[in-house]
Design a protein around this motif. Sequence first.
Motif, PDB file in Angstrom:
ATOM      1  N   ASN A 126       0.829  -1.208   0.000  1.00 40.70           N
ATOM      2  CA  ASN A 126       0.000   0.000   0.000  1.00 40.70           C
ATOM      3  C   ASN A 126       0.863   1.258   0.000  1.00 40.70           C
ATOM      4  OD1 ASN A 126      -2.041   1.850   0.268  1.00 40.70           O
ATOM      5  ND2 ASN A 126      -2.946   0.925   2.080  1.00 40.70           N
ATOM      6  N   VAL A 127       0.713   2.088  -1.031  1.00 45.71           N
ATOM      7  CA  VAL A 127       1.451   3.347  -1.092  1.00 45.71           C
ATOM      8  C   VAL A 127       0.540   4.545  -0.832  1.00 45.71           C
ATOM      9  CG1 VAL A 127       3.198   2.430  -2.662  1.00 45.71           C
ATOM     10  CG2 VAL A 127       1.157   3.516  -3.596  1.00 45.71           C
ATOM     11  N   THR A 128      -0.763   4.324  -0.723  1.00 51.68           N
ATOM     12  CA  THR A 128      -1.716   5.433  -0.583  1.00 51.68           C
ATOM     13  C   THR A 128      -2.161   5.697   0.850  1.00 51.68           C
ATOM     14  OG1 THR A 128      -3.658   4.020  -0.866  1.00 51.68           O
ATOM     15  CG2 THR A 128      -2.664   4.929  -2.871  1.00 51.68           C
ATOM     16  N   ASN A 129      -1.978   4.751   1.753  1.00 43.16           N
ATOM     17  CA  ASN A 129      -2.522   4.784   3.112  1.00 43.16           C
ATOM     18  C   ASN A 129      -4.052   4.721   3.080  1.00 43.16           C
ATOM     19  OD1 ASN A 129      -2.265   4.788   5.970  1.00 43.16           O
ATOM     20  ND2 ASN A 129      -2.870   6.937   6.018  1.00 43.16           N
ATOM     21  N   GLY A 130      -4.603   4.208   1.979  1.00 41.75           N
ATOM     22  CA  GLY A 130      -6.046   4.014   1.868  1.00 41.75           C
ATOM     23  C   GLY A 130      -6.404   2.562   2.122  1.00 41.75           C
ATOM     24  N   ALA A 131      -7.672   2.335   2.409  1.00 38.68           N
ATOM     25  CA  ALA A 131      -8.157   0.973   2.662  1.00 38.68           C
ATOM     26  C   ALA A 131      -9.642   0.921   2.316  1.00 38.68           C
ATOM     27  CB  ALA A 131      -7.940   0.587   4.121  1.00 38.68           C
ATOM     28  N   PHE A 132     -10.162  -0.280   2.306  1.00 40.63           N
ATOM     29  CA  PHE A 132     -11.584  -0.517   2.062  1.00 40.63           C
ATOM     30  C   PHE A 132     -12.202  -1.180   3.282  1.00 40.63           C
ATOM     31  CE2 PHE A 132      -9.666  -0.949  -2.206  1.00 40.63           C
ATOM     32  CZ  PHE A 132     -10.361   0.040  -2.871  1.00 40.63           C
ATOM     33  N   VAL A 133     -13.475  -0.922   3.489  1.00 44.52           N
ATOM     34  CA  VAL A 133     -14.262  -1.658   4.475  1.00 44.52           C
ATOM     35  C   VAL A 133     -15.411  -2.287   3.703  1.00 44.52           C
ATOM     36  CG1 VAL A 133     -15.643  -1.549   6.578  1.00 44.52           C
ATOM     37  CG2 VAL A 133     -13.642  -0.068   6.325  1.00 44.52           C
ATOM     38  N   LEU A 134     -15.575  -3.590   3.832  1.00 44.74           N
ATOM     39  CA  LEU A 134     -16.611  -4.339   3.115  1.00 44.74           C
ATOM     40  C   LEU A 134     -17.783  -4.620   4.052  1.00 44.74           C
ATOM     41  CD1 LEU A 134     -17.411  -5.833   0.482  1.00 44.74           C
ATOM     42  CD2 LEU A 134     -16.260  -7.851   1.416  1.00 44.74           C
ATOM     43  N   TYR A 135     -18.989  -4.314   3.575  1.00 46.10           N
ATOM     44  CA  TYR A 135     -20.218  -4.523   4.350  1.00 46.10           C
ATOM     45  C   TYR A 135     -21.132  -5.477   3.590  1.00 46.10           C
ATOM     46  CZ  TYR A 135     -18.934  -0.058   6.570  1.00 46.10           C
ATOM     47  OH  TYR A 135     -18.280   0.953   7.219  1.00 46.10           O
ATOM     48  N   HIS A 136     -21.861  -6.321   4.317  1.00 47.42           N
ATOM     49  CA  HIS A 136     -22.961  -7.077   3.710  1.00 47.42           C
ATOM     50  C   HIS A 136     -24.256  -6.486   4.234  1.00 47.42           C
ATOM     51  CE1 HIS A 136     -23.987  -9.637   7.264  1.00 47.42           C
ATOM     52  NE2 HIS A 136     -22.701  -9.485   7.540  1.00 47.42           N
ATOM     53  N   CYS A 137     -25.267  -6.407   3.337  1.00 46.53           N
ATOM     54  CA  CYS A 137     -26.519  -5.720   3.664  1.00 46.53           C
ATOM     55  C   CYS A 137     -27.703  -6.659   3.481  1.00 46.53           C
ATOM     56  CB  CYS A 137     -26.692  -4.498   2.757  1.00 46.53           C
ATOM     57  SG  CYS A 137     -25.252  -3.396   2.752  1.00 46.53           S
ATOM     58  N   ASP A 138     -28.841  -6.290   4.061  1.00 49.62           N
ATOM     59  CA  ASP A 138     -30.036  -7.118   3.923  1.00 49.62           C
ATOM     60  C   ASP A 138     -30.682  -6.909   2.540  1.00 49.62           C
ATOM     61  OD1 ASP A 138     -31.470  -4.720   4.057  1.00 49.62           O
ATOM     62  OD2 ASP A 138     -32.145  -5.051   6.109  1.00 49.62           O
TER      63      ASP A 138
END
Length: 191
Positions: A119-131
């Motif tokens: 990682n060179v951006t210091n960014g990340a993702f958070v994954l959610y599951h929804c109803d």
Amino acid sequence: MAIYVKNSKLRHSVLLVAAFFSIVSVIHADTQFEVKGNIIKGSCAVSASSMTVEFPMAIQTNSVKSELDDKTHVQPFELKYTCDSFDLSGNAGAPYNMVISLGTGTSVTQNNKIYPTNNVTNGAFVLYHCDESKQNCQIVDINSGGLVPFTVKANGESLRNFEVAVVKLDAANSLVPGPLLSAVDIVLEQP
């Protein structure tokens, strides 16, 4: 996002061995018979072998926050799958699981921020599951096995709703412009 599906398939093999010996009209025969297979309730398969979730517009570095529940930059998507051969007359709606794990070159923090290993951006993702109504979204807990329940209600095509959000990997460091790419694998556990 790479998607792999493990399907339970009926396999069978038959091994027949016969030996005949003739000694003054006496015949001796040995036969070994072996059948192997798996019994399943039905099967489900993801409709696409791979998919990509993209954010349509560039994201400004100063607008990204580090909180897990921040949805300033969120992209909803649907994972379509097809189920067949289920007998739904008795116990319709039995729950099964999708197993979400990290793809090649992807890492996860203790609080389930998904990021590229280099990682060179210091960014990340958070994954959610929804109803089904695309509400009540919950973080996919990859650290605890990445289990996301799904219910087979009918044979045919179904879908599961997800969202992915962009957040800072580390609150103490600024974001650096550049591409942010991570991958997860999704496996439908067969009943």
